[in-house]
Design a protein around this motif. Structure first.
Motif, PDB file in Angstrom:
ATOM      1  N   ASP A 217       0.861  -1.182   0.000  1.00 55.61           N
ATOM      2  CA  ASP A 217       0.000   0.000   0.000  1.00 55.61           C
ATOM      3  C   ASP A 217       0.897   1.231   0.000  1.00 55.61           C
ATOM      4  OD1 ASP A 217      -1.578   2.242   0.843  1.00 55.61           O
ATOM      5  OD2 ASP A 217      -3.105   0.853   1.576  1.00 55.61           O
ATOM      6  N   TYR A 219       0.373   4.396   0.007  1.00 53.34           N
ATOM      7  CA  TYR A 219       0.057   5.447   0.971  1.00 53.34           C
ATOM      8  C   TYR A 219       0.747   5.179   2.310  1.00 53.34           C
ATOM      9  CZ  TYR A 219      -2.744   7.842   4.547  1.00 53.34           C
ATOM     10  OH  TYR A 219      -3.152   8.563   5.641  1.00 53.34           O
ATOM     11  N   HIS A 220       0.638   3.948   2.798  1.00 56.76           N
ATOM     12  CA  HIS A 220       1.241   3.605   4.078  1.00 56.76           C
ATOM     13  C   HIS A 220       2.769   3.610   4.002  1.00 56.76           C
ATOM     14  CE1 HIS A 220      -2.401   2.805   6.290  1.00 56.76           C
ATOM     15  NE2 HIS A 220      -2.846   2.004   5.336  1.00 56.76           N
ATOM     16  N   ARG A 223       3.983   7.158   4.195  1.00 59.63           N
ATOM     17  CA  ARG A 223       3.894   7.721   5.545  1.00 59.63           C
ATOM     18  C   ARG A 223       4.960   7.147   6.473  1.00 59.63           C
ATOM     19  NH1 ARG A 223      -1.478   7.323   8.434  1.00 59.63           N
ATOM     20  NH2 ARG A 223      -0.717   9.143   9.548  1.00 59.63           N
ATOM     21  N   GLY A 245      -3.053   5.595  -2.867  1.00 61.41           N
ATOM     22  CA  GLY A 245      -3.601   6.692  -2.076  1.00 61.41           C
ATOM     23  C   GLY A 245      -2.530   7.757  -1.941  1.00 61.41           C
ATOM     24  N   ASN A 247      -0.635  11.120  -0.439  1.00 57.40           N
ATOM     25  CA  ASN A 247      -0.368  11.590   0.922  1.00 57.40           C
ATOM     26  C   ASN A 247       0.112  13.039   0.882  1.00 57.40           C
ATOM     27  OD1 ASN A 247       0.155  11.055   3.855  1.00 57.40           O
ATOM     28  ND2 ASN A 247       2.238  11.563   3.227  1.00 57.40           N
ATOM     29  N   ARG A 250      -4.907  10.877   1.771  1.00 60.89           N
ATOM     30  CA  ARG A 250      -5.396   9.601   1.256  1.00 60.89           C
ATOM     31  C   ARG A 250      -6.540   9.780   0.248  1.00 60.89           C
ATOM     32  NH1 ARG A 250      -5.355   4.101   4.626  1.00 60.89           N
ATOM     33  NH2 ARG A 250      -5.538   2.723   2.850  1.00 60.89           N
ATOM     34  N   HIS A 280      -8.686   4.670  -1.406  1.00 61.61           N
ATOM     35  CA  HIS A 280      -8.586   6.074  -0.994  1.00 61.61           C
ATOM     36  C   HIS A 280      -9.942   6.742  -1.160  1.00 61.61           C
ATOM     37  CE1 HIS A 280      -8.744   7.200  -5.250  1.00 61.61           C
ATOM     38  NE2 HIS A 280      -7.794   6.326  -5.486  1.00 61.61           N
TER      39      HIS A 280
END
Length: 304
Positions: A217, A219-220, A223, A245, A247, A250, A280
């Protein structure tokens, strides 16, 4: 919790990116371009409700008419059996593909695999068996698993060993059915055991099953550590699925700091043929927001 070499050559590669003909939904097509995307982006329930209404099947048809050829549904296992079958039939008729669903009955507080406790392992095994049945109804090959929270009174090596042993037992159940467990590193809170792709990579290598892979993922990953393309290359042979997603926030590509056109081009050039889950929200509201989302994907997908 709101969740999510074998896989890349599996039936997911049969995603109908080359499907010809269009099965029109009740709603009119919202964009000028109806051709399939270069990568197989998978929508989720609610993403096109302003155009297609609350019925997920109508949203799926609308998505097809706008070039999307896949879905994902974290909550699929919780849907009534007849609805699961209906969604599966709709995907088959459209030539679309099902991405991930979250393993049934497991949340961050009920899937403490790092603890090594028998009660959590038993729940995990039961959930694997149920996931096999759900997958059959929707013709899915991918189920998301989150190992749960970090156990603060155990060394990290012991916890990792506990997760490896649990995954070995789980893959023994799902592998004969061609189902793949994709473990997802998350960034939602500091209590989580699994946080980075390299950590998941080590577990996959130790399990040694084609049914144990990484859910990457983006997005994760952004981050937690950033460095998306390099990190992706490091663990590529154990990636079973991607989720998207931007950032912060998201939302769809182009709304944050991530250069998704470059990322998508990189993944495409590596030969990935599976689903890219659109996990997202939508930056805009109503029909205008949905059209902006489609436009954003057309832009990010225009790397050729």
């Amino acid at each position: 919790m709101k969740r999510r070499n074998f896989v890349q050559s599996s039936v997911l590669a049969g995603a109908s990116l080359l499907t010809t003909g269009v099965l029109k939904a009740a709603n009119t097509t919202a964009t000028d371009s109806t051709k399939p995307f270069h990568l197989n982006y998978g929508i989720h329930d609610g993403m096109f409700k302003s155009h297609a209404g609350a019925d997920f099947i109508d949203q799926i048809k609308f998505a097809y008419d706008n070039g999307f050829r896949a879905i994902e549904d974290n909550g699929m296992a919780g849907r009534p059996v007849e609805q699961q079958k209906k969604i599966g039939d709709t995907l088959a008729k459209l030539g679309m593909v099902m991405g991930v669903f979250v393993q049934p009955g497991l949340g961050n507080d009920t899937n403490m695999l790092a603890s090594g406790k028998a009660e959590y392992l038993d729940k995990f095994i039961a959930s694997c068996k149920e996931a096999v049945e759900v997958a059959k109804r929707i013709n899915s090959k991918l189920v998301t698993v989150v190992p749960g929270d970090f156990v603060r009174n155990l060394p990290i090596g012991i916890q990792t060993g506990n997760v490896i042993e649990a995954m070995k037992k789980g893959t023994a159940i799902v592998e004969p059915h061609g189902l793949i467990i994709v473990m997802e590193p998350l960034s939602d809170n500091p209590n989580l055991f699994l946080r980075t792709p390299d950590q998941a990579y080590a577990i996959c290598k130790a399990v040694g099953s084609p049914s144990c892979k990484i859910l990457y993922d983006m997005y994760h990953v952004q981050r937690n550590q950033g460095n998306i393309i390099t990190t992706l290359d490091w663990v590529y042979d154990e990636i079973g699925y991607y989720q998207i997603g931007d950032n912060p926030g998201r939302k769809e590509p182009g709304t944050g700091e991530m250069n998704y056109k470059n990322i998508f081009k990189h993944i495409y050039n590596k030969g990935y043929k599976g689903v890219m889950g659109m996990e997202h929200g939508t930056a805009g509201e109503g029909k205008e927001g949905e059209l902006a989302l489609i436009k954003a994907y057309r832009e990010a997908d225009s790397f050729i």
